[in-house]
Design a protein around this motif. Structure first.
Motif: not given
Length: 189
Positions: A157-180
């Motif tokens: 749904e948001q393919p460019n998300l991973f170029q725009l947003i730090p992975l730590k924020h994406i992980a917290s949005y997904m409810g998981i740790t950056p390591q997961a």
């Protein structure tokens, strides 16, 4: 604000020139730089904004961790909506993740539009419906999908998300740790 006008017309909102002129005159164009704090926890949200360009996030802190509630992209509404409508202190922060251009309407001006124009109420209802469906979809996703399924859906749904947003924020949005999140990304690639 032409993008807003086109969106409203596409939703069959009966918008005449007078209504549009008054509606658009109540909005102000505001720019934010990457990492600007747009709203802090405890402040009352005074604006309902629509993003013309850029990405923001709504988040709060718990146990020294930032938990992302929502990302807001181009043409979406940007607000701590509960604070805005209830006139209560915000429970979340709002931060620009990129440089942004937004069009904002102050709470008092929006209430005036609602009182004086039928079209204002239609626009308000459309806004609430859109925000509610986004919230419902997120809740459903958390209750019915695995973290890997949520990741794949986000990637689709948001393919460019991973170029725009730090992975730590994406992980917290997904409810998981950056390591997961890293493990899921390695497994899928």
């Amino acid at each position: 604000m032409e993008f807003v006008k086109q969106y409203l017309l596409s939703k069959n909102i009966p918008l005449n020139d007078n209504d549009w002129n008054e509606f658009s005159a109540k909005h102000t164009r505001t720019e934010y730089k990457k990492k600007d704090v747009i709203l802090k926890v405890g402040e009352v949200e005074n604006y309902l904004s629509v993003v013309e360009e850029g990405v923001a996030r709504l988040f709060f802190e718990r146990e020294s961790k930032e938990l992302t509630i929502r990302f807001v992209f181009k043409y979406q509404h940007l607000t701590a909506y509960d604070s805005f409508t209830q006139r209560t202190p915000s429970r979340c922060n709002v931060e620009a993740l990129t440089d942004m251009v937004v069009w904002r309407v102050h709470y008092d001006n929006l209430q005036d539009l609602y009182r004086r124009h039928v079209v204002g109420n239609l626009i308000g209802r459309l806004t609430v419906e859109q925000l509610y469906v986004e919230k419902l979809n997120r809740e459903f996703s958390f209750l019915s999908e695995t973290a890997e399924e949520r990741y794949l859906k986000l990637l689709k749904e948001q393919p460019n998300l991973f170029q725009l947003i730090p992975l730590k924020h994406i992980a917290s949005y997904m409810g998981i740790t950056p390591q997961a999140l890293s493990r899921i990304r390695r497994r899928i690639s």
